[in-house]
Design a protein around this motif. Structure first.
Motif, PDB file in Angstrom:
ATOM      1  N   TRP A 256       0.851  -1.203   0.000  1.00 20.57           N
ATOM      2  CA  TRP A 256       0.000   0.000   0.000  1.00 20.57           C
ATOM      3  C   TRP A 256       0.880   1.243   0.000  1.00 20.57           C
ATOM      4  O   TRP A 256       0.766   2.143   0.800  1.00 20.57           O
ATOM      5  CB  TRP A 256      -0.989  -0.006   1.168  1.00 20.57           C
ATOM      6  N   ALA A 257       1.763   1.262  -0.992  1.00 21.63           N
ATOM      7  CA  ALA A 257       2.783   2.304  -1.071  1.00 21.63           C
ATOM      8  C   ALA A 257       2.175   3.695  -1.241  1.00 21.63           C
ATOM      9  O   ALA A 257       2.674   4.667  -0.660  1.00 21.63           O
ATOM     10  CB  ALA A 257       3.749   1.999  -2.217  1.00 21.63           C
ATOM     11  N   VAL A 258       1.098   3.814  -2.048  1.00 19.27           N
ATOM     12  CA  VAL A 258       0.512   5.138  -2.282  1.00 19.27           C
ATOM     13  C   VAL A 258      -0.042   5.717  -0.986  1.00 19.27           C
ATOM     14  O   VAL A 258       0.215   6.882  -0.645  1.00 19.27           O
ATOM     15  CB  VAL A 258      -0.594   5.059  -3.357  1.00 19.27           C
ATOM     16  N   ASP A 259      -0.809   4.907  -0.247  1.00 17.28           N
ATOM     17  CA  ASP A 259      -1.356   5.389   1.026  1.00 17.28           C
ATOM     18  C   ASP A 259      -0.244   5.814   1.975  1.00 17.28           C
ATOM     19  O   ASP A 259      -0.311   6.878   2.606  1.00 17.28           O
ATOM     20  CB  ASP A 259      -2.199   4.290   1.694  1.00 17.28           C
ATOM     21  N   ALA A 260       0.794   4.977   2.102  1.00 16.67           N
ATOM     22  CA  ALA A 260       1.897   5.281   3.017  1.00 16.67           C
ATOM     23  C   ALA A 260       2.636   6.536   2.578  1.00 16.67           C
ATOM     24  O   ALA A 260       3.030   7.367   3.406  1.00 16.67           O
ATOM     25  CB  ALA A 260       2.858   4.097   3.093  1.00 16.67           C
ATOM     26  N   PHE A 261       2.836   6.690   1.276  1.00 15.32           N
ATOM     27  CA  PHE A 261       3.532   7.874   0.762  1.00 15.32           C
ATOM     28  C   PHE A 261       2.734   9.135   1.076  1.00 15.32           C
ATOM     29  O   PHE A 261       3.296  10.135   1.552  1.00 15.32           O
ATOM     30  CB  PHE A 261       3.748   7.749  -0.740  1.00 15.32           C
ATOM     31  N   LEU A 262       1.430   9.106   0.832  1.00 13.88           N
ATOM     32  CA  LEU A 262       0.594  10.278   1.087  1.00 13.88           C
ATOM     33  C   LEU A 262       0.628  10.665   2.559  1.00 13.88           C
ATOM     34  O   LEU A 262       0.738  11.845   2.906  1.00 13.88           O
ATOM     35  CB  LEU A 262      -0.839   9.999   0.647  1.00 13.88           C
ATOM     36  N   ILE A 263       0.526   9.669   3.436  1.00  8.00           N
ATOM     37  CA  ILE A 263       0.537   9.948   4.877  1.00  8.00           C
ATOM     38  C   ILE A 263       1.855  10.592   5.287  1.00  8.00           C
ATOM     39  O   ILE A 263       1.880  11.629   5.956  1.00  8.00           O
ATOM     40  CB  ILE A 263       0.286   8.655   5.674  1.00  8.00           C
ATOM     41  N   HIS A 264       2.964   9.989   4.895  1.00  8.51           N
ATOM     42  CA  HIS A 264       4.263  10.509   5.319  1.00  8.51           C
ATOM     43  C   HIS A 264       4.582  11.848   4.655  1.00  8.51           C
ATOM     44  O   HIS A 264       5.192  12.716   5.288  1.00  8.51           O
ATOM     45  CB  HIS A 264       5.366   9.486   5.025  1.00  8.51           C
ATOM     46  N   ARG A 265       4.162  12.027   3.421  1.00 11.75           N
ATOM     47  CA  ARG A 265       4.377  13.315   2.756  1.00 11.75           C
ATOM     48  C   ARG A 265       3.617  14.419   3.474  1.00 11.75           C
ATOM     49  O   ARG A 265       4.146  15.519   3.685  1.00 11.75           O
ATOM     50  CB  ARG A 265       3.909  13.207   1.295  1.00 11.75           C
ATOM     51  N   PHE A 266       2.384  14.121   3.878  1.00 11.11           N
ATOM     52  CA  PHE A 266       1.580  15.108   4.582  1.00 11.11           C
ATOM     53  C   PHE A 266       2.146  15.390   5.975  1.00 11.11           C
ATOM     54  O   PHE A 266       2.189  16.543   6.419  1.00 11.11           O
ATOM     55  CB  PHE A 266       0.132  14.620   4.694  1.00 11.11           C
ATOM     56  N   ASN A 421      -8.422  11.514  -1.312  1.00  6.92           N
ATOM     57  CA  ASN A 421      -8.678  12.253  -2.553  1.00  6.92           C
ATOM     58  C   ASN A 421      -8.091  13.662  -2.483  1.00  6.92           C
ATOM     59  O   ASN A 421      -7.520  14.166  -3.460  1.00  6.92           O
ATOM     60  CB  ASN A 421     -10.186  12.323  -2.819  1.00  6.92           C
ATOM     61  N   PHE A 422      -8.227  14.294  -1.295  1.00  3.45           N
ATOM     62  CA  PHE A 422      -7.617  15.610  -1.102  1.00  3.45           C
ATOM     63  C   PHE A 422      -6.102  15.536  -1.281  1.00  3.45           C
ATOM     64  O   PHE A 422      -5.487  16.372  -1.962  1.00  3.45           O
ATOM     65  CB  PHE A 422      -7.963  16.137   0.289  1.00  3.45           C
ATOM     66  N   ALA A 423      -5.471  14.526  -0.668  1.00  2.00           N
ATOM     67  CA  ALA A 423      -4.015  14.413  -0.716  1.00  2.00           C
ATOM     68  C   ALA A 423      -3.524  14.094  -2.124  1.00  2.00           C
ATOM     69  O   ALA A 423      -2.468  14.580  -2.551  1.00  2.00           O
ATOM     70  CB  ALA A 423      -3.550  13.337   0.266  1.00  2.00           C
ATOM     71  N   LEU A 424      -4.269  13.266  -2.862  1.00  2.00           N
ATOM     72  CA  LEU A 424      -3.882  12.954  -4.239  1.00  2.00           C
ATOM     73  C   LEU A 424      -3.855  14.219  -5.091  1.00  2.00           C
ATOM     74  O   LEU A 424      -2.967  14.396  -5.942  1.00  2.00           O
ATOM     75  CB  LEU A 424      -4.838  11.926  -4.835  1.00  2.00           C
ATOM     76  N   LYS A 425      -4.807  15.103  -4.869  1.00  2.00           N
ATOM     77  CA  LYS A 425      -4.833  16.367  -5.607  1.00  2.00           C
ATOM     78  C   LYS A 425      -3.704  17.287  -5.137  1.00  2.00           C
ATOM     79  O   LYS A 425      -3.027  17.926  -5.941  1.00  2.00           O
ATOM     80  CB  LYS A 425      -6.177  17.052  -5.416  1.00  2.00           C
ATOM     81  N   LYS A 426      -3.489  17.328  -3.808  1.00  2.15           N
ATOM     82  CA  LYS A 426      -2.474  18.219  -3.236  1.00  2.15           C
ATOM     83  C   LYS A 426      -1.081  17.877  -3.768  1.00  2.15           C
ATOM     84  O   LYS A 426      -0.275  18.773  -4.055  1.00  2.15           O
ATOM     85  CB  LYS A 426      -2.492  18.116  -1.704  1.00  2.15           C
ATOM     86  N   LEU A 433       5.221  10.354  -6.315  1.00  4.37           N
ATOM     87  CA  LEU A 433       3.858   9.847  -6.201  1.00  4.37           C
ATOM     88  C   LEU A 433       3.368   9.342  -7.550  1.00  4.37           C
ATOM     89  O   LEU A 433       2.730   8.278  -7.627  1.00  4.37           O
ATOM     90  CB  LEU A 433       2.933  10.941  -5.672  1.00  4.37           C
ATOM     91  N   ALA A 434       3.640  10.073  -8.610  1.00  7.87           N
ATOM     92  CA  ALA A 434       3.229   9.639  -9.945  1.00  7.87           C
ATOM     93  C   ALA A 434       3.827   8.283 -10.286  1.00  7.87           C
ATOM     94  O   ALA A 434       3.161   7.423 -10.881  1.00  7.87           O
ATOM     95  CB  ALA A 434       3.650  10.694 -10.976  1.00  7.87           C
TER      96      ALA A 434
END
Length: 441
Positions: A256-266, A421-426, A433-434
């Motif tokens: 679940w790399a995308v979820d983990a990346f979004l969390i840590h990036r935020f 969805n907010f984080a994917l846009k941010k 991430l891409a």
């Protein structure tokens, strides 16, 4: 630094998991006993006691015998001397949880330094260390610590009444107060037995490893541990980018790399918005790394006989160092996105009230009781950064993260799906991430 409730294997039913886990455990231990020299261990212990003979207490290769001796990283063998004395040998296991061999010497040395400090400088009850080896370059064949056996049972394995638990909490509060009497100037880990020197935080995710060639073999050598640090913010500003890199290259959170990346990036961005709570400098206090309850040893009357397993201990600022132990959490509440404290945490906070408030007007100058009451933000942040989780734990992890957002009073009404969805846009312009999104399809 032993197991937590996060480290469980998914995708099989509980009985299959138990059977597979037991088979793997027995296989690992048989291989370990073939690789080490138990006689060399008992001889070393005997020599330290002037020739009094000893032997390793026998245990069967079944769950009832093995589980009490096992942590995620260490195996514990009891050495029995002919005169009735008992010592404990703490040896590094060899499994998927084992830290890189290049890191282990630093971890052992830091643990020994922590025991040395606590016994010499404080009244905290900890076992005495008699000898240690930092790596496998010794007759035993693995790194180890020989230490005093602390009598009693660990608190996690008992079922105390409310009165008995209150008795333990009163004693634990005295341990907290004692640790508060011994501040350090930096955030890091004790690194030299017999000294109070603070070095880098000994954390496997903070290790810079270099691959070197030794003949036909390639081995990792430790190149660097960053730190020590002047505050918690600088520590996380160093740690989180490392985690983001490991996510991108597939070393962490592969499913679940995308979820983990979004969390840590935020969370990295959040560091710039956090209050004085993580910018505090000047005084830091020794903190147990894995305080889930089995580190507290008690006798049959629930007197604390010792605080054990200081592997991975580090110095933290007051507001983090004196949060409640995991042992007191109400896990259901913790992962419900609420700030609710358990009754045990509230009782513990009252026992600590009045300690640690110097009177100066500073946002972080609160007493130790308030460190417990306000500590969920530190606990959730710590859990959200770098833990290795399996699929079955994802929902709890997301709840811990959403609870952290509630602590900051941001995105108050959003569900996980809405936040994602907010984080994917941010972060839509982030090339890393891409890359992950393309990888997950």
């Amino acid at each position: 630094m032993e197991t937590s409730e996060f480290h469980r294997c998914p995708r099989v039913n509980s009985r299959e998991y138990e059977v597979a886990g037991q088979e793997a455990l027995v296989k690992e231990l048989r291989a370990l006993f073939q690789a080490i020299d138990v006689n060399a261990l008992t001889m070393a212990a005997s020599e330290l006691r002037g020739g009094v003979s000893c032997f390793v207490k026998h245990f069967r290769f079944d769950e009832a015998s093995l589980r009490p001796a096992m942590g995620a990283i260490n195996l514990h063998l009891e050495l029995l001397f002919d005169d009735g004395l008992s010592w404990m040998a703490r040896l590094k296991r060899r499994n998927t949880s084992t830290l890189p061999a290049a890191v282990q010497p630093y971890l052992i040395r830091s643990e020994v330094a922590t025991y040395s400090f606590l016994r010499k400088e404080t009244k905290v009850p900890v076992p005495e260390v008699f000898a240690y080896a930092l790596d496998s370059n010794n007759p035993v064949g693995t790194g180890y610590i020989l230490m005093e056996t602390i009598k009693g049972k660990n608190l996690l394995s008992t079922s105390p009444t409310s009165g008995q638990l209150s008795k333990v909490l009163a004693q634990l509060a005295e341990v907290y107060k004692e640790l508060y009497r011994h501040p350090f100037p930096l955030m890091g880990s004790l690194d030299t037995p017999g000294s109070t020197n603070i070095g880098p935080v000994i954390h496997d995710l903070m290790a810079d490893l270099a691959l070197t060639n030794n003949g036909d073999r390639s081995t990792h050598q430790l190149a660097n541990f960053p730190g020590p640090f002047i505050n918690l913010r600088d520590y996380y500003r160093t740690l989180i980018p490392r985690i983001l890199h490991m996510i991108v290259v597939g070393e962490l959170y592969p499913f679940w790399a995308v979820d983990a990346f979004l969390i840590h990036r935020f969370l990295f961005d959040l560091l710039g918005r956090w209050s004085e709570g993580i910018k505090e400098t000047g005084k830091f206090y020794l903190r147990h790394f894995d305080d889930k309850g089995d580190h507290i040893m008690v006798d049959e009357d629930f007197n604390i006989t010792g605080i054990i397993d200081w592997e991975g201990a580090y110095t933290a600022q007051k507001t983090e160092a004196f949060t409640s132990p995991i042992a007191l959490w109400n896990s259901k509440e913790f992962f419900s996105e609420r700030k609710t404290l358990s009754n045990s945490e509230l009782e513990f906070a009252r026992l600590l009230d009045g300690t640690g408030h110097e009177g100066a007007k500073h946002p972080t100058n609160i007493n130790l009781g308030d460190c417990v009451r306000l500590g969920k933000i530190f606990q959730r942040f710590r859990i959200c950064v770098g833990y290795t989780l399996y699929d079955e734990n994802m929902e709890n992890y997301r709840k811990a993260f959403m609870g952290l957002l509630r602590e900051f009073a941001i995105h108050d009404e959003e569900s996980w799906e809405e936040w994602k969805n907010f984080a994917l846009k941010k972060y839509s312009g982030d090339e890393k991430l891409a890359c992950l999104l393309r990888r997950e399809g």
